[in-house]
Design a protein around this motif. Structure first.
Motif, PDB file in Angstrom:
ATOM      1  N   PHE A   1      -3.654   7.237  -3.405  1.00  0.00           N
ATOM      2  CA  PHE A   1      -3.201   5.939  -2.949  1.00  0.00           C
ATOM      3  C   PHE A   1      -3.265   4.902  -4.052  1.00  0.00           C
ATOM      4  O   PHE A   1      -4.031   5.030  -4.997  1.00  0.00           O
ATOM      5  CB  PHE A   1      -4.048   5.457  -1.761  1.00  0.00           C
ATOM      6  CG  PHE A   1      -4.034   6.413  -0.608  1.00  0.00           C
ATOM      7  CD1 PHE A   1      -2.948   6.468   0.241  1.00  0.00           C
ATOM      8  CD2 PHE A   1      -5.097   7.261  -0.395  1.00  0.00           C
ATOM      9  CE1 PHE A   1      -2.923   7.348   1.298  1.00  0.00           C
ATOM     10  CE2 PHE A   1      -5.088   8.152   0.667  1.00  0.00           C
ATOM     11  CZ  PHE A   1      -3.991   8.187   1.511  1.00  0.00           C
TER      12      PHE A   1
ATOM     13  N   CYS B   1       0.867  -1.176   0.000  1.00  0.00           N
ATOM     14  CA  CYS B   1       0.000   0.000   0.000  1.00  0.00           C
ATOM     15  C   CYS B   1       0.905   1.227   0.000  1.00  0.00           C
ATOM     16  O   CYS B   1       1.800   1.342   0.833  1.00  0.00           O
ATOM     17  CB  CYS B   1      -0.889   0.012   1.241  1.00  0.00           C
ATOM     18  SG  CYS B   1      -1.994  -1.406   1.324  1.00  0.00           S
TER      19      CYS B   1
ATOM     20  N   CYS C   1      -5.976  -1.609   2.976  1.00  0.00           N
ATOM     21  CA  CYS C   1      -4.904  -0.712   3.393  1.00  0.00           C
ATOM     22  C   CYS C   1      -5.408   0.239   4.467  1.00  0.00           C
ATOM     23  O   CYS C   1      -6.584   0.603   4.484  1.00  0.00           O
ATOM     24  CB  CYS C   1      -4.409   0.114   2.208  1.00  0.00           C
ATOM     25  SG  CYS C   1      -3.717  -0.881   0.874  1.00  0.00           S
TER      26      CYS C   1
ATOM     27  N   CYS D   1      -4.150   3.999   6.015  1.00  0.00           N
ATOM     28  CA  CYS D   1      -3.204   5.097   5.841  1.00  0.00           C
ATOM     29  C   CYS D   1      -3.487   6.178   6.873  1.00  0.00           C
ATOM     30  O   CYS D   1      -4.616   6.355   7.306  1.00  0.00           O
ATOM     31  CB  CYS D   1      -3.307   5.664   4.425  1.00  0.00           C
ATOM     32  SG  CYS D   1      -2.887   4.452   3.152  1.00  0.00           S
TER      33      CYS D   1
ATOM     34  N   CYS E   1       1.330   4.234   5.193  1.00  0.00           N
ATOM     35  CA  CYS E   1       0.341   3.273   4.691  1.00  0.00           C
ATOM     36  C   CYS E   1       0.819   1.857   4.964  1.00  0.00           C
ATOM     37  O   CYS E   1       1.977   1.528   4.721  1.00  0.00           O
ATOM     38  CB  CYS E   1       0.122   3.435   3.187  1.00  0.00           C
ATOM     39  SG  CYS E   1      -0.734   4.925   2.722  1.00  0.00           S
TER      40      CYS E   1
ATOM     41  N   SER F   1       1.394   5.693  -1.155  1.00  0.00           N
ATOM     42  CA  SER F   1       0.779   6.982  -1.472  1.00  0.00           C
ATOM     43  C   SER F   1       1.749   7.792  -2.320  1.00  0.00           C
ATOM     44  O   SER F   1       2.953   7.541  -2.315  1.00  0.00           O
ATOM     45  CB  SER F   1       0.422   7.744  -0.187  1.00  0.00           C
ATOM     46  OG  SER F   1       1.585   8.036   0.549  1.00  0.00           O
TER      47      SER F   1
END
Length: 107
Positions: free
Chosen positions: A47, A10, A39, A41, A27, A12
């Motif tokens: 994302f 995961c 996920c 975050c 994340c 970003s």
């Protein structure tokens, strides 16, 4: 489905000056199976779930920015709460709602 040796991450999108990149900072993959990922975050951004065949390098700069931003936000929210509580002469429904919102955000 992931192939042998592949691991879903995961991530970003992080912009730094003129360079941009995907980062795992903030994340984590908290669940899922071979076809789905869940996920979690700690910030707002763009994302994605990327498949990596090797370890992804981490950066501590985003962590520092996150903690500094959180600290500044909490100080400003505290000052707003104190201001709303001390300015009784301006008391109205709007001020009450802003006070309650500030307390919720601070919490």
């Amino acid at each position: 489905a992931p192939r042998a040796g592949e691991q879903p991450y995961c991530v970003s999108w992080r912009m730094s000056g003129t360079r941009s990149r995907w980062t795992r900072s903030g994340c984590t993959r908290i669940g899922g199976d071979a076809l789905r990922s869940v996920c979690a975050c700690t910030h707002f951004s763009t994302f994605a779930i990327l498949m990596a065949t090797h370890a992804v390098a981490e950066s501590s700069a985003l962590t520092v920015v996150t903690y500094v931003g959180l600290s500044v936000s909490l100080v400003c929210l505290f000052l707003a709460i104190v201001t709303f509580l001390l300015c009784r002469s301006l008391w109205s429904v709007s001020v009450t709602l802003h006070l309650q919102l500030s307390i919720c955000l601070f919490a």
